[in-house]
Enzyme design. Sequence first.
Site, mmCIF file in Angstrom:
data_model
loop_
_atom_site.group_PDB
_atom_site.id
_atom_site.type_symbol
_atom_site.label_atom_id
_atom_site.label_comp_id
_atom_site.label_asym_id
_atom_site.label_seq_id
_atom_site.Cartn_x
_atom_site.Cartn_y
_atom_site.Cartn_z
ATOM 1 N N GLY A 285 41.781 28.745 43.543
ATOM 2 C CA GLY A 285 40.371 28.814 43.277
ATOM 3 C C GLY A 285 39.814 28.519 42.146
ATOM 4 O O GLY A 285 38.867 29.245 41.589
ATOM 5 N N GLY B 94 36.473 27.565 41.133
ATOM 6 C CA GLY B 94 35.285 28.208 41.928
ATOM 7 C C GLY B 94 34.284 28.935 40.944
ATOM 8 O O GLY B 94 34.729 29.217 39.727
ATOM 9 N N ASP B 95 33.292 29.543 41.671
ATOM 10 C CA ASP B 95 32.201 30.369 40.963
ATOM 11 C C ASP B 95 32.675 31.507 40.324
ATOM 12 O O ASP B 95 32.292 31.773 39.345
ATOM 13 C CB ASP B 95 31.049 30.495 42.069
ATOM 14 C CG ASP B 95 29.867 31.419 41.381
ATOM 15 O OD1 ASP B 95 29.517 31.069 40.462
ATOM 16 O OD2 ASP B 95 30.124 32.523 42.033
ATOM 17 N N VAL C 287 45.916 24.272 49.478
ATOM 18 C CA VAL C 287 46.842 25.578 49.907
ATOM 19 C C VAL C 287 47.491 25.441 51.139
ATOM 20 O O VAL C 287 48.507 26.180 51.474
ATOM 21 C CB VAL C 287 45.803 26.829 49.818
ATOM 22 C CG1 VAL C 287 45.442 27.151 48.491
ATOM 23 C CG2 VAL C 287 44.845 26.592 50.995
ATOM 24 N N ASP D 222 37.924 45.918 44.706
ATOM 25 C CA ASP D 222 36.517 46.121 45.237
ATOM 26 C C ASP D 222 35.894 46.355 43.764
ATOM 27 O O ASP D 222 36.080 47.256 43.091
ATOM 28 C CB ASP D 222 36.627 47.381 46.062
ATOM 29 C CG ASP D 222 34.916 47.724 46.399
ATOM 30 O OD1 ASP D 222 34.108 47.505 45.428
ATOM 31 O OD2 ASP D 222 34.780 48.311 47.348
ATOM 32 N N HIS D 223 35.051 45.326 43.416
ATOM 33 C CA HIS D 223 34.729 45.314 41.784
ATOM 34 C C HIS D 223 33.793 46.364 41.425
ATOM 35 O O HIS D 223 34.026 47.012 40.431
ATOM 36 C CB HIS D 223 33.996 44.056 41.418
ATOM 37 C CG HIS D 223 32.764 43.934 42.005
ATOM 38 N ND1 HIS D 223 32.746 43.377 43.327
ATOM 39 C CD2 HIS D 223 31.660 43.904 41.589
ATOM 40 C CE1 HIS D 223 31.340 43.279 43.541
ATOM 41 N NE2 HIS D 223 30.601 43.755 42.401
ATOM 42 N N LYS E 58 33.648 49.829 37.860
ATOM 43 C CA LYS E 58 32.281 50.174 37.109
ATOM 44 C C LYS E 58 32.423 51.615 36.219
ATOM 45 O O LYS E 58 33.055 52.606 37.123
ATOM 46 C CB LYS E 58 31.131 50.120 37.956
ATOM 47 C CG LYS E 58 30.574 48.730 38.508
ATOM 48 C CD LYS E 58 29.511 48.774 39.619
ATOM 49 C CE LYS E 58 29.183 47.232 40.175
ATOM 50 N NZ LYS E 58 28.183 46.621 39.376
ATOM 51 N N ASP F 290 29.332 43.561 54.408
ATOM 52 C CA ASP F 290 29.325 43.133 53.095
ATOM 53 C C ASP F 290 29.319 44.412 52.031
ATOM 54 O O ASP F 290 29.728 44.099 51.001
ATOM 55 C CB ASP F 290 27.891 42.245 52.915
ATOM 56 C CG ASP F 290 28.175 41.395 51.561
ATOM 57 O OD1 ASP F 290 29.184 40.990 51.324
ATOM 58 O OD2 ASP F 290 27.048 41.175 50.757
ATOM 59 N N HIS G 169 32.226 48.982 49.432
ATOM 60 C CA HIS G 169 31.694 49.710 48.180
ATOM 61 C C HIS G 169 31.134 50.755 48.708
ATOM 62 O O HIS G 169 31.234 51.861 47.770
ATOM 63 C CB HIS G 169 30.690 48.790 47.663
ATOM 64 C CG HIS G 169 30.687 47.464 47.356
ATOM 65 N ND1 HIS G 169 31.961 47.018 46.849
ATOM 66 C CD2 HIS G 169 29.896 46.354 47.459
ATOM 67 C CE1 HIS G 169 32.067 45.582 46.867
ATOM 68 N NE2 HIS G 169 31.014 45.040 47.003
#
Length: 485
Positions: A16, A19-20, A92, A183-184, A188, A241, A246
């Site tokens: 990817g 990708g963004d 892929v 899990d970004h 943090k 989501d 999160h």
Amino acid sequence: MKAMKKNLPVLFVIFGGSGDLAHRKLYPALFNLFRKGALQDNFAVVGTARRPWSDDYFQETVQQAIIENVKDVEDKLVTEFSQHFFYQSHDVTDESHYIELNNKISQLETQFNTQGNRTFYLAMSPQFFGTISQHLRAQKLVTDTGYNRLVVEKPFGHDLESAKVLNQQIGDSFDEKDVYRIDHYLGKQMIQNIMYLRLTNPLFDSVWDSNHIKNVQITLAESLGVENRGGYYETAGALRDMVQNHIFQIASQVAMKKPKSLTSADIHQAKQDVLNSIQMYDSDEVNRFFVRGQYDGNHSENSYRKEEQVSPDSTVETFVSGKLLFKEGPLKNVPFYIRTGKKLAQKTTRVDLVLKSSHDLFEENQDNVISIEIDPENKLTVTLNGKQLSQTDLSSLQMKFAYTQDEVAQIPDAYEKLFYDFLIGDRTNFVHWHEVKTTWDFIDRIEKTWQEDSRQPFAYQNGSMGPKEVSQIFEGTKDSWIFKG
Ligand code: NAD
């Protein structure tokens, strides 16, 4: 403070690569690690995607990504950095492409002396995660020299069943210890700070239990709508989501018992123990303790149902609020009120711990609250009772700690932090399979109840804090939201 390790040898393959996510987050994170010296001479990156790009063109896109997303960069350093990037056009699903990819990797491993350490980053649609990891093993990209690590983006499955299938496919090729589920939120600063704050300060440690804490409130509010992600959002909704990953990750860090040590294994064990104790709801309890909403459901121009790629009669929730109860741990049976949604009054991620009142001498006595603001602020506020200046009345006082602007500017982006962690093999801030399994089990029960329910999600106004019906989650208590938007 542990010094950053330098010149870590590694070869990355980013699936990817056009990708963004790669452009906005992954290349800037790698650049910052290069600038700080964690990556130096002995790293190389192969970006893959279907487009037929040349290495030169790929290097230009990487340079562009850095210029657009990183402050104060020197052109010379950006050029030097981009010379570690190479491109391989790759479908892929095509076996022969993995063989070509392996040849390219082997050549770069020699050129950059990366010591056989390979990290495969799956930054593309989750439907391909299983296929890619199976091909990596079958076409022998997973080797015996150095380490082989797999990094996967969210979402990890769509429900428990699909997550199990995916985990099985990945497990055929990689050991759990080599799988890094992103899990970004775990990258943090203030989320990582929760553990430091609660475990190292007697002031907090001594009240972090069900004798002292009345309830915990977790708010992940966004002011934007679904923007251009309507297609994806229609398959997910706020519950899948945001809550499955999160919110549960934050809740488990707040609710877990003190880990035996600060090793990744002991921290994961403490999180898992508390997650295992979550009260699973039957459909009657789901209807009492969970509320879903949709922004501006009145078919106005601004409604969710008018967004691109969204069905005009969609029942997908853009807001969810609910109550969680853990049956073990220091906060056993303390209600965790959670909420998340789009087009809310204000963008904020925060945790409020509301303490029980310790006396009844003063009528004006207010609850003490420990508020941890995670985003966009990095702030800790303790709300206390005290005497008003020159009066005898009791008043609410706030003790605040916020990082300065300069300090905030120094905070590594969550992706940079997580990249460094998986480079040094630290799994603490990644999600273990057991955590995924338990949280999907909880979420599936809610989804099932909603699917069987012919009622629509409650409509809420853009810029509010969700539908008014949310108050039903406080049933039988005098609790209310601390953050009112
Ligand atoms: P994107 O659509 O921008 O990029 C997808 C990439 O996959 C592109 O490079 C595309 O060329 C490639 N691709 C698609 N089909 C392919 C195929 N058959 N063979 C080879 N390459 C193929 O997606 P994105 O926004 O970058 O998201 C990637 C992943 O990251 C997703 O799992 C998403 O859920 C997750 N994620 C993204 C963000 C974000 O901010 N963009 C945030 C959190 C998680």
